[in-house]
Design a protein around this motif. Sequence first.
Motif, short mmCIF file in Angstrom:
data_model
loop_
_atom_site.label_atom_id
_atom_site.label_comp_id
_atom_site.label_asym_id
_atom_site.label_seq_id
_atom_site.Cartn_x
_atom_site.Cartn_y
_atom_site.Cartn_z
N UNK A 26 0.81 -1.23 0.00
CA UNK A 26 0.00 0.00 0.00
C UNK A 26 0.84 1.28 0.00
N UNK A 27 2.15 1.13 0.27
CA UNK A 27 3.05 2.30 0.27
C UNK A 27 3.59 2.61 -1.13
N UNK A 28 3.35 1.70 -2.06
CA UNK A 28 4.06 1.78 -3.34
C UNK A 28 3.45 2.78 -4.33
N UNK A 29 4.35 3.46 -5.03
CA UNK A 29 3.95 4.26 -6.19
C UNK A 29 4.10 3.44 -7.47
N UNK A 30 5.13 2.58 -7.45
CA UNK A 30 5.41 1.76 -8.63
C UNK A 30 5.63 0.32 -8.19
N UNK A 52 -3.29 -3.56 -4.16
CA UNK A 52 -2.54 -2.36 -4.53
C UNK A 52 -3.43 -1.12 -4.49
N UNK A 53 -2.80 0.04 -4.32
CA UNK A 53 -3.53 1.30 -4.50
C UNK A 53 -3.98 1.43 -5.95
N UNK A 93 9.19 2.16 -4.64
CA UNK A 93 9.15 1.12 -5.67
C UNK A 93 9.18 -0.26 -5.03
N UNK A 94 8.33 -1.14 -5.47
CA UNK A 94 8.33 -2.51 -4.97
C UNK A 94 8.61 -3.50 -6.09
N UNK A 95 9.19 -4.62 -5.72
CA UNK A 95 9.43 -5.72 -6.66
C UNK A 95 8.88 -6.97 -6.00
N UNK A 96 7.97 -7.67 -6.65
CA UNK A 96 7.36 -8.85 -6.02
C UNK A 96 7.99 -10.16 -6.52
#
Lengths: 232, 232
Positions: A26-30, A52-53, A93-96
């Motif tokens: 939920x903190x991610x922009x990308x 996701x947002x 930025x997050x990477x899953x």
Amino acid sequence: MGVFYGIGVGSGDPELLTLKACKTLRLLDVLITPVTAEEKESLAYNIVRDLLNHNVEVLFRRFPMSEDPAIWQESAAAVAEEIRILIGNGKNVGFVTLGDPMFYSTYVYLLQELKRRGIDAQTIPGISSVTAACSKTGVSLAEKNERIAIVPAVYAHTDIQPILDAFDTVVFMKVKGDCSSLIERLERAGMKETAVFVSRLGLDNEQIVYDLDEIRGCNVNYLSLIIARKKR
Amino acid sequence: MGVFYGIGVGSGDPELLTLKACKTLRLLDVLITPVTAEEKESLAYNIVRDLLNHNVEVLFRRFPMSEDPAIWQESAAAVAEEIRILIGNGKNVGFVTLGDPMFYSTYVYLLQELKRRGIDAQTIPGISSVTAACSKTGVSLAEKNERIAIVPAVYAHTDIQPILDAFDTVVFMKVKGDCSSLIERLERAGMKETAVFVSRLGLDNEQIVYDLDEIRGCNVNYLSLIIARKKR
């Protein structure tokens, strides 16, 4: 500056995400999500998409399946460069990654490339396929002073007898194709009866097989593993 | 009939609970939480206490620390009998374990005793200390076709050289007391420099040590591990 997060999304069942992973999503922009050249969809993305947002930007980036580390490094370097620019612009930025980021994951190449660029990563662990398979099947990975070996199934074609001798539990990862020869080795070592085959746990076409004879000669999916144990 | 759930609560940080664990905790009428004779509080209970329903009944049950499996079995049998009666009365019963229930946990004894009584268990995996330590330190457990061995540190006193030779990553669990001899072995095997010591991760007095010389001769806490890797 934004922050970079590597997020383990668990082995398949979306409920195996951790609270930390959910909070971070939920903190991610990308969000960057890996796809292979072979598969059009990202399994990791499918697990998190509903969390996701609405305004998050999702980037699908290719990590081709290859035995050549140079190819992985090249993909990782390109993504790391993209992350460097994004967090420089203040984006989170997050990477899953499916399963756990530190357990047989492409993520490690990305981590190395980020480090090379002086970028810190916050990595959030995930439930791995091994852990999930043990809970699902009731097979314990280890008790008391037992020893565990985790090896890619490709080693079944080498002399693994010393490993079968020295360990109480042996987990074969990346089981794929016809695993008849591995099953024969386990039979000779007296570990076939207690072994369990688990494939695509928590995903579609999940398969759990307690009698390994059932999969002899079958062409099994690559998201599969076998947990073999000495009789207690 | 009620349902019995074995719930992994992660390695210490309450945010490492899974969504499934949280959801299950809210279904419980009774929570059973293990305590040792030595410690008055339950680490697993401390992690979940704020997530329980207000009317849940909490039972602290003793699992003494012992090398004798008969003692563990006795404790497990008594708790299993209690669970049998509770679920017979329509109660949903949970048992919490630190880390993952299938990874060096007393829970397995309980599972065996429940099975003996014809009781099914739903086990919910948790983030283990190993997985959490890898994410925290940025040390990957395995990449590509690497091999992992997980062994209790007590084996450092036997001939572990074949294991150090055959594996890319060796995790020593249950490191405790003075681990100078283990450090010396890792040094001789060229694995000291890349090793990391992690203790009580996510709990109070958390300790992460990259230079193993710092813990030579120290009396380290029993919730500790060392991850050693071959240089890549």
